[in-house]
Design a protein around this motif. Structure first.
Motif, PDB file in Angstrom:
ATOM      1  N   ARG A 283      -0.994  21.452  16.537  1.00 45.74           N
ATOM      2  CA  ARG A 283      -2.356  21.375  17.082  1.00 45.74           C
ATOM      3  C   ARG A 283      -3.310  21.817  15.990  1.00 45.74           C
ATOM      4  O   ARG A 283      -3.192  22.922  15.448  1.00 45.74           O
ATOM      5  CB  ARG A 283      -2.478  22.282  18.307  1.00 45.74           C
ATOM      6  CG  ARG A 283      -3.872  22.382  18.911  1.00 45.74           C
ATOM      7  CD  ARG A 283      -3.842  23.295  20.138  1.00 45.74           C
ATOM      8  NE  ARG A 283      -5.181  23.524  20.693  1.00 45.74           N
ATOM      9  CZ  ARG A 283      -5.990  24.495  20.287  1.00 45.74           C
ATOM     10  NH1 ARG A 283      -5.605  25.331  19.304  1.00 45.74           N
ATOM     11  NH2 ARG A 283      -7.179  24.638  20.839  1.00 45.74           N
ATOM     12  N   LEU A 284      -4.242  20.955  15.637  1.00 47.45           N
ATOM     13  CA  LEU A 284      -5.145  21.242  14.526  1.00 47.45           C
ATOM     14  C   LEU A 284      -5.950  22.516  14.766  1.00 47.45           C
ATOM     15  O   LEU A 284      -6.213  23.282  13.834  1.00 47.45           O
ATOM     16  CB  LEU A 284      -6.085  20.055  14.293  1.00 47.45           C
ATOM     17  CG  LEU A 284      -6.987  20.130  13.063  1.00 47.45           C
ATOM     18  CD1 LEU A 284      -6.167  20.284  11.785  1.00 47.45           C
ATOM     19  CD2 LEU A 284      -7.877  18.892  12.973  1.00 47.45           C
ATOM     20  N   SER A 325     -13.053   9.912   9.349  1.00 52.17           N
ATOM     21  CA  SER A 325     -12.229  10.273  10.509  1.00 52.17           C
ATOM     22  C   SER A 325     -12.692  11.613  11.061  1.00 52.17           C
ATOM     23  O   SER A 325     -12.840  12.579  10.313  1.00 52.17           O
ATOM     24  CB  SER A 325     -10.751  10.356  10.108  1.00 52.17           C
ATOM     25  OG  SER A 325     -10.278   9.096   9.679  1.00 52.17           O
ATOM     26  N   PHE A 327     -12.124  14.783  13.760  1.00 49.87           N
ATOM     27  CA  PHE A 327     -11.076  15.496  14.486  1.00 49.87           C
ATOM     28  C   PHE A 327     -11.686  16.688  15.214  1.00 49.87           C
ATOM     29  O   PHE A 327     -12.812  17.120  14.926  1.00 49.87           O
ATOM     30  CB  PHE A 327      -9.989  15.980  13.519  1.00 49.87           C
ATOM     31  CG  PHE A 327      -9.289  14.867  12.797  1.00 49.87           C
ATOM     32  CD1 PHE A 327      -8.156  14.277  13.330  1.00 49.87           C
ATOM     33  CD2 PHE A 327      -9.777  14.387  11.584  1.00 49.87           C
ATOM     34  CE1 PHE A 327      -7.516  13.241  12.677  1.00 49.87           C
ATOM     35  CE2 PHE A 327      -9.143  13.344  10.918  1.00 49.87           C
ATOM     36  CZ  PHE A 327      -8.008  12.776  11.475  1.00 49.87           C
ATOM     37  N   ASN A 328     -10.907  17.234  16.166  1.00 50.29           N
ATOM     38  CA  ASN A 328     -11.352  18.434  16.870  1.00 50.29           C
ATOM     39  C   ASN A 328     -10.174  19.376  17.071  1.00 50.29           C
ATOM     40  O   ASN A 328      -9.058  19.101  16.607  1.00 50.29           O
ATOM     41  CB  ASN A 328     -12.013  18.069  18.202  1.00 50.29           C
ATOM     42  CG  ASN A 328     -11.073  17.293  19.114  1.00 50.29           C
ATOM     43  OD1 ASN A 328      -9.922  17.668  19.305  1.00 50.29           O
ATOM     44  ND2 ASN A 328     -11.570  16.218  19.704  1.00 50.29           N
ATOM     45  N   GLU A 330      -8.296  19.953  19.503  1.00 46.09           N
ATOM     46  CA  GLU A 330      -7.164  19.446  20.270  1.00 46.09           C
ATOM     47  C   GLU A 330      -6.417  18.317  19.572  1.00 46.09           C
ATOM     48  O   GLU A 330      -5.400  17.842  20.093  1.00 46.09           O
ATOM     49  CB  GLU A 330      -7.645  18.977  21.650  1.00 46.09           C
ATOM     50  CG  GLU A 330      -8.222  20.087  22.509  1.00 46.09           C
ATOM     51  CD  GLU A 330      -7.284  21.283  22.632  1.00 46.09           C
ATOM     52  OE1 GLU A 330      -6.081  21.067  22.887  1.00 46.09           O
ATOM     53  OE2 GLU A 330      -7.752  22.431  22.469  1.00 46.09           O
ATOM     54  N   SER A 331      -6.886  17.892  18.423  1.00 46.21           N
ATOM     55  CA  SER A 331      -6.154  16.865  17.667  1.00 46.21           C
ATOM     56  C   SER A 331      -4.787  17.412  17.279  1.00 46.21           C
ATOM     57  O   SER A 331      -4.684  18.561  16.827  1.00 46.21           O
ATOM     58  CB  SER A 331      -6.933  16.476  16.414  1.00 46.21           C
ATOM     59  OG  SER A 331      -8.214  15.974  16.734  1.00 46.21           O
ATOM     60  N   TYR A 333      -2.917  16.564  14.802  1.00 45.01           N
ATOM     61  CA  TYR A 333      -2.913  16.740  13.335  1.00 45.01           C
ATOM     62  C   TYR A 333      -4.041  15.918  12.742  1.00 45.01           C
ATOM     63  O   TYR A 333      -4.666  15.093  13.431  1.00 45.01           O
ATOM     64  CB  TYR A 333      -1.563  16.348  12.716  1.00 45.01           C
ATOM     65  CG  TYR A 333      -1.016  15.018  13.176  1.00 45.01           C
ATOM     66  CD1 TYR A 333      -1.532  13.812  12.715  1.00 45.01           C
ATOM     67  CD2 TYR A 333       0.037  14.962  14.092  1.00 45.01           C
ATOM     68  CE1 TYR A 333      -1.034  12.596  13.145  1.00 45.01           C
ATOM     69  CE2 TYR A 333       0.546  13.747  14.534  1.00 45.01           C
ATOM     70  CZ  TYR A 333       0.004  12.571  14.054  1.00 45.01           C
ATOM     71  OH  TYR A 333       0.499  11.363  14.488  1.00 45.01           O
ATOM     72  N   CYS A 334      -4.309  16.151  11.467  1.00 44.63           N
ATOM     73  CA  CYS A 334      -5.364  15.421  10.768  1.00 44.63           C
ATOM     74  C   CYS A 334      -4.743  14.465   9.764  1.00 44.63           C
ATOM     75  O   CYS A 334      -3.520  14.410   9.590  1.00 44.63           O
ATOM     76  CB  CYS A 334      -6.314  16.391  10.068  1.00 44.63           C
ATOM     77  SG  CYS A 334      -5.525  17.393   8.779  1.00 44.63           S
ATOM     78  N   ASN A 335      -5.600  13.710   9.105  1.00 40.31           N
ATOM     79  CA  ASN A 335      -5.137  12.809   8.054  1.00 40.31           C
ATOM     80  C   ASN A 335      -4.644  13.597   6.840  1.00 40.31           C
ATOM     81  O   ASN A 335      -4.814  14.814   6.750  1.00 40.31           O
ATOM     82  CB  ASN A 335      -6.278  11.888   7.607  1.00 40.31           C
ATOM     83  CG  ASN A 335      -6.640  10.864   8.653  1.00 40.31           C
ATOM     84  OD1 ASN A 335      -5.834  10.524   9.513  1.00 40.31           O
ATOM     85  ND2 ASN A 335      -7.875  10.373   8.600  1.00 40.31           N
TER      86      ASN A 335
END
Length: 426
Positions: A283-284, A325, A327-328, A330-331, A333-335
């Motif tokens: 989880r990010l 891109s 993200f938040n 709850e993402s 993962y990220c790139n």
């Protein structure tokens, strides 16, 4: 006045010694020119004093070295090539290895490395004779990936950075360490329809002696080393960082080899099979600072956001998936963070709509976290722009840690090292 000069001289010497650097290394650490060593010597003897700005810089240096290797007993010795900021070194040091040689050409990466390990890497590996590299049991190298990367021109062996593999080959040929670990971008697997990777694997296994045209740039010692056959049991696999506990979709190719004559019974494929069984839910938000606590300087401007949105629309109209891109917390993962992140942050932007703000870039500390570096890792030795480049070029530390743990049983200490010798040599 003399007392003040003597006090400053003592401070300079104490700071240098606390960092673990000699006068030449300290001069390079401070970004000084060829005469820097002599200047440092004069400062420490009280013959003259640094400028006010340089004195302030020296006073501000953090001499807490979080990953200095003070272990007295070591299981194996390793070298760290194309070392960057030490992401490959860290796990191999954790499992009991002693780093006996480091090479890195980028001056900013060398500063971050020294700030964390108390050692300033040697420079360009192409200029360092094999005879000057100590004996070792393991060779580690995240060799330059730009020649093979999606973001680069994919020139491969036609690019000077692509021929850095043959610097590794000449060191392996001369020292015959028990094992090696190499890391590169996943595009290496398909570069030139797979022929580039096949050349690398065949060279490491001793199946062929590569014939490299004379117009392909490489050091003379590397070219001479091409005639020496290696004999490693080698396998490779592409692994994803988010399966190892970090919230980043980062795919990299890892190549492991063991010298057949020294470690004959290793199933390298089984090591990778075990690595591929690892799964992790990420989880990010677990690595992000609260948006309200982040310095506003990381929030992108209206102009930059407008540019990102315009380019995203243009790419969508063309039917491709390029663009920024968002993200938040709850993402999952990220790139993949890249070395170009410092330019505009487009591959990873964090939404801040709950604060009524534009998206923001990751902070350097957050970049360290998505690569799995410990919280103690010093990210402040260089500017934010340089830190972004460094973490974009670095490795996912938890992936390396799992690999190190699985390689460790095959890296048992040899009698030569126990008795103070120099370790394995072919």
């Amino acid at each position: 006045m003399l007392d003040q000069l003597q006090s400053l001289s003592n401070t300079i010497r104490q700071k240098r010694e606390a960092l673990g650097l000699n006068q030449r290394e300290f001069a390079e650490f401070l970004g000084m020119g060829p005469s820097g060593e002599r200047t440092i010597s004069g400062w420490e003897r009280g013959e003259h004093r640094p400028s006010n700005s340089k004195a302030e810089l020296i006073h501000s240096l953090d001499v807490n070295i979080p990953f200095r290797n003070n272990r007295r007993n070591h299981t194996f010795r390793f070298i760290d090539l194309f070392a960057g900021i030490g992401g490959i070194r860290l796990p191999f040091q954790e499992v009991g290895g002693k780093c006996v040689f480091t090479s890195e050409w980028d001056k900013f990466s060398k500063k971050t490395y020294a700030s964390n390990f108390g050692e300033l890497p040697d420079g360009d590996i192409t200029t360092i004779p094999t005879a000057d590299i100590p004996k070792h049991d393991v060779l580690l190298a995240g060799f330059p990936c730009q020649a093979f990367s999606q973001a680069g021109l994919k020139q491969g062996f036609n690019d000077t950075r692509g021929t850095m593999f043959f610097e590794i080959q000449r060191i392996l040929a001369a020292h015959r360490p028990k094992a090696f670990l190499l890391e590169n971008v996943k595009q290496l697997k398909g570069h030139d329809c797979g022929r580039t990777l096949q050349t690398i694997l065949s060279t490491l296994r001793g199946e062929t002696v590569p014939e490299i045209p004379s117009d392909i740039p490489m050091s003379e010692e590397a070219r001479r080393g091409l005639g020496t056959k290696l004999d490693y049991n080698v396998d490779f696999r592409v692994l994803r960082a988010n399966n190892f506990g970090v919230p980043q979709k980062r795919e990299r190719i890892y190549i492991i080899g063991f010298e057949r004559g020294l470690v004959p019974d290793v199933d390298v494929g089984a090591i990778f099979d075990e690595l591929e069984t690892l799964q992790s839910k990420t989880r990010l938000g677990d690595i992000l600072e609260a948006n309200g606590d982040v310095d506003p300087k990381y929030t992108i401007s209206d102009r930059l956001l407008a540019g990102h949105e315009r380019r995203l629309k243009e790419h969508k109209a063309k039917g491709n998936g390029f663009g920024f891109s968002l993200f938040n917390t709850e993402s999952p993962y990220c790139n993949t963070i890249s070395a170009r992140y410092y330019k505009d942050g487009s591959e990873i932007l964090i939404g801040q709509s709950e604060l009524g703000r534009n998206p923001r870039k990751l902070t350097p500390r957050e970049c360290a976290r998505i690569q799995g570096f410990p919280e103690e890792f010093n990210v402040n030795a260089v500017s934010d722009a340089q830190a972004y480049k460094q973490f974009g070029n670095s490795v996912s530390v938890p992936v390396i840690r799992e690999i190190a743990n699985l390689m460790l049983p095959h890296l048992a200490e040899t009698p030569a090292i126990k008795n103070g010798g120099t370790g394995n040599s072919g």
